[in-house]
Enzyme design. Structure first.
Site, PDB file in Angstrom:
ATOM      1  N   TYR A   1     -15.134  -3.822   6.761  1.00 42.17           N
ATOM      2  CA  TYR A   1     -13.818  -3.366   6.986  1.00 42.17           C
ATOM      3  C   TYR A   1     -13.593  -3.438   8.529  1.00 42.17           C
ATOM      4  O   TYR A   1     -12.151  -3.960   8.724  1.00 42.17           O
ATOM      5  CB  TYR A   1     -14.090  -1.765   6.563  1.00 42.17           C
ATOM      6  CG  TYR A   1     -12.887  -1.040   6.636  1.00 42.17           C
ATOM      7  CD1 TYR A   1     -11.955  -0.968   5.648  1.00 42.17           C
ATOM      8  CD2 TYR A   1     -12.771  -0.139   7.781  1.00 42.17           C
ATOM      9  CE1 TYR A   1     -10.602   0.112   5.957  1.00 42.17           C
ATOM     10  CE2 TYR A   1     -11.626   0.748   8.097  1.00 42.17           C
ATOM     11  CZ  TYR A   1     -10.849   0.705   7.107  1.00 42.17           C
ATOM     12  OH  TYR A   1      -9.379   1.406   7.394  1.00 42.17           O
ATOM     13  N   ALA A   2     -14.479  -3.152   9.274  1.00 45.90           N
ATOM     14  CA  ALA A   2     -13.943  -3.239  10.670  1.00 45.90           C
ATOM     15  C   ALA A   2     -13.779  -4.687  11.281  1.00 45.90           C
ATOM     16  O   ALA A   2     -12.849  -4.779  11.825  1.00 45.90           O
ATOM     17  CB  ALA A   2     -15.145  -2.822  11.411  1.00 45.90           C
TER      18      ALA A   2
ATOM     19  N   GLY B   1       0.719  -1.050   0.005  1.00 47.94           N
ATOM     20  CA  GLY B   1       0.020   0.038   0.228  1.00 47.94           C
ATOM     21  C   GLY B   1       0.827   1.355  -0.114  1.00 47.94           C
ATOM     22  O   GLY B   1       0.436   2.123   0.642  1.00 47.94           O
TER      23      GLY B   1
ATOM     24  N   ASP C   1      -0.886  -7.905  -6.193  1.00 45.93           N
ATOM     25  CA  ASP C   1      -1.894  -7.871  -5.306  1.00 45.93           C
ATOM     26  C   ASP C   1      -1.854  -8.633  -4.086  1.00 45.93           C
ATOM     27  O   ASP C   1      -1.227 -10.001  -4.259  1.00 45.93           O
ATOM     28  CB  ASP C   1      -3.326  -8.659  -5.978  1.00 45.93           C
ATOM     29  CG  ASP C   1      -4.460  -8.855  -5.097  1.00 45.93           C
ATOM     30  OD1 ASP C   1      -4.464  -8.588  -3.933  1.00 45.93           O
ATOM     31  OD2 ASP C   1      -5.581  -9.009  -5.843  1.00 45.93           O
TER      32      ASP C   1
END
Length: 242
Positions: free
Chosen positions: A153-154, A12, A63
């Site tokens: 997401y959490a 990232g 990825d």
């Protein structure tokens, strides 16, 4: 130049928090390898990194959820050490659970959690041979605070906390430190437009969103402090206290 001579791998790393960490670490002397899906974005990011005499930053487009890419990267870099691993790759969510597409569920989990797992799994053996290393996993305040429209997401970010805490028990005896950052609402592309009217800022005790450089400062502390291990470090402007 507290990280002079260190080799840092950052997933990232082409934008947001990952790029801010890369820039600060490079300024402190580290040589950075940036991982991301888009080669053009990675190249632009790498060109923005500070360079000293011996630094040769590089990019590896792939990825993070794909084990084949991790295995190839590690195989291609058999002689290159990894002193610091930063797992910062992540994608967000803005949908209630019952409206979230099946494919989006898998994509979020695979990128945020599984990608972090693979990064640790494939690079920890390299650190074990060196008998030293530092892992910094980027989670989120959502991991403990939750959030409307952010269930998957959490969950993925909570998994990162559990992974890091367990990993800390496993690798400490090899001289490897594992820590996790929990940023709150930070000004990035991911949060763009979330605070147009300032309503979100009013919920934060410090009255504003955080900056990527402030998260990078926290990452540098974890990278430098030789006794920082199994830390869960909130960088949220006090929002976790509300």
């Amino acid at each position: 130049m507290s990280l002079l001579g260190k080799r840092c791998i950052i997933s990232g790393g082409s934008r947001g928090i990952g790029l801010a960490i890369a820039r600060l670490f490079a300024a402190e002397g580290a040589t950075c390898t940036l991982i991301g899906r888009n080669q053009e974005a990675l190249s632009t990011a790498a060109e923005s990194l500070p360079r000293h005499n011996s630094q040769d930053h590089e990019t590896v487009p792939f990825d993070v959820s794909n084990t084949n890419y991790w295995m190839k990267m590690v195989a291609d870099r058999k002689t290159v050490k990894c002193d610091i691993l930063v797992n910062a790759a992540g994608i967000s969510q803005n949908s209630f659970l019952f409206n979230t597409a099946h494919g989006d569920v898998s994509k979020i989990i695979n990128t945020n959690l599984t990608g972090t797992i693979w990064g640790c799994k494939f690079l920890v053996p390299k650190m074990m041979k060196q008998k030293e290393g530092c892992i910094i996993n980027v989670s989120s305040l959502m991991a403990i605070h939750g959030g409307r429209g952010a269930s998957i997401y959490a969950a993925s970010k909570a998994g990162i906390v559990g992974l890091t805490r367990s990993l800390a028990w496993e690798v400490g005896r090899f001289g490897i430190r594992a820590n996790v950052l929990l940023p709150g609402y930070i000004q990035t592309e991911m949060t763009e437009g979330m605070d147009k009217n300032g309503e979100l800022s009013t919920l934060i005790p410090m009255g504003r969103l955080g900056l990527v450089d402030e998260v990078a400062d926290a990452a540098l502390f974890l990278a430098k402090n030789s006794y920082a291990h199994n830390c869960v470090l909130n960088i949220d402007g006090g929002l976790s206290a509300t």
